[in-house]
Design a protein around this motif. Structure first.
Motif, mmCIF file in Angstrom:
data_model
loop_
_atom_site.group_PDB
_atom_site.id
_atom_site.type_symbol
_atom_site.label_atom_id
_atom_site.label_comp_id
_atom_site.label_asym_id
_atom_site.label_seq_id
_atom_site.Cartn_x
_atom_site.Cartn_y
_atom_site.Cartn_z
ATOM 1 N N ILE A 241 0.874 -1.179 0.000
ATOM 2 C CA ILE A 241 0.000 0.000 0.000
ATOM 3 C C ILE A 241 0.906 1.222 0.000
ATOM 4 N N LYS A 242 0.523 2.200 -0.807
ATOM 5 C CA LYS A 242 1.340 3.403 -0.897
ATOM 6 C C LYS A 242 0.426 4.620 -0.860
ATOM 7 N N PHE A 243 0.688 5.533 0.058
ATOM 8 C CA PHE A 243 -0.139 6.726 0.165
ATOM 9 C C PHE A 243 0.721 7.925 0.543
ATOM 10 N N ALA A 244 0.150 9.097 0.351
ATOM 11 C CA ALA A 244 0.825 10.338 0.752
ATOM 12 C C ALA A 244 0.073 10.949 1.913
ATOM 13 N N TYR A 245 0.771 11.764 2.701
ATOM 14 C CA TYR A 245 0.061 12.580 3.681
ATOM 15 C C TYR A 245 0.616 14.001 3.674
ATOM 16 N N ILE A 246 -0.322 14.946 3.831
ATOM 17 C CA ILE A 246 -0.022 16.371 3.696
ATOM 18 C C ILE A 246 -0.807 17.152 4.738
ATOM 19 N N ASN A 247 -0.503 18.460 4.836
ATOM 20 C CA ASN A 247 -1.195 19.325 5.781
ATOM 21 C C ASN A 247 -0.788 20.766 5.569
ATOM 22 N N CYS A 248 -1.497 21.674 6.224
ATOM 23 C CA CYS A 248 -1.086 23.066 6.412
ATOM 24 C C CYS A 248 -0.779 23.775 5.087
ATOM 25 N N GLN A 249 -1.859 24.139 4.377
ATOM 26 C CA GLN A 249 -1.719 24.762 3.061
ATOM 27 C C GLN A 249 -2.212 26.214 3.097
ATOM 28 N N ASN A 250 -1.548 27.030 3.892
ATOM 29 C CA ASN A 250 -1.942 28.435 4.021
ATOM 30 C C ASN A 250 -1.864 29.127 2.653
ATOM 31 N N TYR A 251 -3.012 29.536 2.150
ATOM 32 C CA TYR A 251 -3.127 30.097 0.804
ATOM 33 C C TYR A 251 -2.322 31.381 0.647
ATOM 34 N N THR A 252 -2.311 32.204 1.680
ATOM 35 C CA THR A 252 -1.687 33.525 1.559
ATOM 36 C C THR A 252 -0.174 33.485 1.733
ATOM 37 N N ASN A 253 0.371 32.344 2.179
ATOM 38 C CA ASN A 253 1.808 32.288 2.466
ATOM 39 C C ASN A 253 2.636 31.721 1.331
ATOM 40 N N GLY A 254 1.991 31.259 0.259
ATOM 41 C CA GLY A 254 2.788 30.723 -0.833
ATOM 42 C C GLY A 254 1.947 29.985 -1.852
ATOM 43 N N TYR A 255 2.624 29.475 -2.870
ATOM 44 C CA TYR A 255 1.976 28.749 -3.963
ATOM 45 C C TYR A 255 2.059 27.245 -3.723
ATOM 46 N N TYR A 256 1.059 26.526 -4.215
ATOM 47 C CA TYR A 256 0.976 25.086 -4.010
ATOM 48 C C TYR A 256 1.867 24.346 -5.011
#
Length: 574
Positions: free
Chosen positions: A157-172
């Motif tokens: 099984i292979k998965f990613a985990y992410i968090n904390c995507q403040n829109y005003t602090n940078g680009y995705y």
């Protein structure tokens, strides 16, 4: 998920919630689908997808062996709108296997959620879906169902985990690279939105937002809805949501910074049950999850996000809520940061106190804690993975170092009591239960800290000889300010040395932490096999302008039946 539906129960449930689903024309006839309702699927074959009608595109979440929740939002003029959907086994929709329609209206901000549970969906299989409204077609989404819980031969099984995507602090900038990864699903560990906009104390203002209320902090249901709309309008995030199913929990910023229960510490009054309920409603509307929201109950009981997912006998993923039931932060002595806006408790760079160690203090709440211990300790899966909101590893700065950089005699300081350091008795209770149950292969994945961390979980972090019970891997943020940026912005209101020095002080003060990096951004990939778990830290070169490159920061391996973190990065680089 804790609640499962049979095919018969699902049809009843769907009809009761204004969702009608069928697998064939014969089924449509049995459900008395009118010819007018069938016409909703008569779309021109040459129609292009419409982001005007579907401005936040599509997404899916909470995958199961035979289930998924589909999501979109439409722009509609009518008070009530009927939106169709199709699920197919091919991206050209030549083989539609499920279709139906649902009503939506302004009361849910014209969001559409379709919880599907059907044996037509096969385990561990990729499907495609789309929505149709007024002959406009949404972008095509894709999801993969989970393996069957009874699968005893699952080997990867292979998965990613992410968090904390403040829109005003940078680009995705991380998301186009993540969208190309060969993974099964994505776990989002919180801070999907940030309630504050244009706050230069911790946001660099690379992108700006204006709330409907005109305030700098979300104050209404409309404000929270607007934030989800704005974030989900980002093309890079849209492409990622179209590609993979999400399993999502919240942290604090979906409501308020460092929140506990219905309290918003940076606001006055602190106790904000109506605002908590508004934040919860917006999360429920905009998150692709089948968790029911009950607007008729209080803000603490209207939604339960803690839940588990079983993937064959290989992996049990257990996710917890560390905001809704927690006690307030402990009262501590000698705060370094004097922050008048927070009159209840001090949180950062504080010394120890008796209250911090009180046995009854809880982050999970008693009911969730008992549930969590039962899931971890009684799981028959090889790997037990805790999807955790805030770091469990102790994070201190020893007196000798604190005195050195503050220029005055200072005791040992805890960096952040908003995380598990503020609740050490309950943390020890959890780890003791896991140790006594002889749980093997316990791994924690964590967000919140905007930092890449690898370390060992212990009953007594101050005893270097205390054997660890598990390992923890913390993921850096997608864009939210890391420690290096916070030092530049002087977010702590105290003079701190450069990030390189701070990193050395932290690792010297916390020998259970194997790796610490808080000057970059990215995501983590977890690959699980019967023999080992491998966690890869991946980072992007830039978030202050569109573009950038991705690279591997670190790769760690945890062998089966060993509480051991092996750094295998050099091996891979050769």
């Amino acid at each position: 998920m804790s609640k499962r539906f049979s095919r018969r129960d699902f049809l009843k449930y769907s009809l009761a919630t204004n969702i009608v689903i069928w697998t064939s024309e014969a089924m449509a006839h049995k459900l008395n689908i009118s010819s007018k309702e069938i016409q909703i699927f008569n779309i021109p074959t040459a129609s292009a997808t419409s982001l005007t009608t579907f401005p936040q595109s599509v997404s899916s979440g909470d995958p199961q062996a035979h289930g998924i929740t589909l999501w979109t939002r439409i722009i509609a003029q009518s008070e009530i709108a009927k939106v169709a959907f199709q699920v197919a086994s091919d991206s050209a929709f030549g083989q539609v296997i499920l279709q139906g329609f649902a009503n939506t209206d302004k009361n849910c901000d014209y969001t559409v959620k379709i919880p599907l549970e059907s044996t037509v969906l096969k385990p561990y299989t990729t499907y495609y879906y789309r929505f149709i409204f007024n002959q406009d077609i949404s972008p095509i989404g894709r999801f993969k169902t989970l393996p069957s819980p009874e699968d005893k031969n699952l080997d990867n099984i292979k998965f990613a985990y992410i968090n904390c995507q403040n829109y005003t602090n940078g680009y995705y900038n991380a998301y186009p690279f993540l969208a190309k990864e060969d993974i099964d699903f994505i776990v989002f560990l919180g801070d999907y939105i940030y309630e504050k906009v244009n706050d230069n104390s911790f946001q660099r203002g690379i992108r700006s937002l204006e709330l409907p209320s005109g305030k700098l902090i979300a104050s209404t249901l409309e404000d929270y809805r607007f934030l989800y709309q704005a974030y989900n309008s980002d093309p890079k995030l849209q492409k990622l949501r179209e590609k993979f199913a999400f399993i999502t929990i919240w942290d604090d910023h979906e409501f308020a910074n460092d929140s506990f229960q219905a309290n918003a510490p940076d606001q006055f009054p602190f106790y904000q049950p109506e605002l908590r309920q508004a934040a919860t409603q917006a999360w429920a509307e905009y998150t692709p999850t089948s968790i029911p929201f009950d607007a008729n109950t209080d803000s603490i009981n209207s939604l339960q996000i803690y839940r588990k997912f079983r993937l064959g006998n290989l992996l049990e993923l257990v996710l917890t809520d560390e905001r809704l039931y927690r006690d307030e932060p402990p009262s501590c002595d000698n705060p370094v940061i004097q922050e008048e806006r927070y009159e209840l408790r001090q949180r950062y760079l504080v010394s120890d106190s008796p209250q911090r160690n009180e046995a009854q203090r809880t982050m999970l709440g008693h009911r969730q804690r008992d549930w969590f211990v039962e899931q971890i300790c009684n799981s028959s899966c090889v790997w037990k993975i805790w999807g955790n909101g805030v770091m469990t590893l102790q994070l201190k700065i020893l007196s000798v170092f604190a005195t050195l950089f503050l220029g005055k005699r200072t005791p040992d300081l805890f960096v952040n009591l908003d995380q598990w350091d503020g609740y050490p008795a309950e943390r020890a209770l959890l780890f003791k239960a896991i140790k006594e149950a002889k749980v093997k292969n316990f791994v924690t994945i964590t967000g919140d800290l905007h930092t890449f961390v690898a370390g060992y979980q212990k009953l007594n972090f101050d005893d270097q000889n205390d054997p660890p019970v598990g390992v923890e891997f913390v993921v850096g943020s997608i864009t939210s300010s890391n420690l290096a940026e916070q030092i530049t912005l002087n977010s702590f209101n105290v003079p701190l040395p450069q990030i390189e020095t701070v990193t050395k002080l932290i690792q010297a003060s916390n020998p259970h932490i194997d790796y610490f990096n808080s000057d970059t951004h990215g995501y983590n990939i977890v690959e699980v096999t019967p023999e080992a778990l491998i966690c890869t830290f991946k980072v992007v070169s830039n978030i202050i302008k569109p573009g950038g490159k991705v690279s591997t920061l670190k790769v760690f391996r945890v062998p089966r039946d060993q509480v051991l973190i092996e750094d295998i990065t050099p091996t891979l680089e050769k």
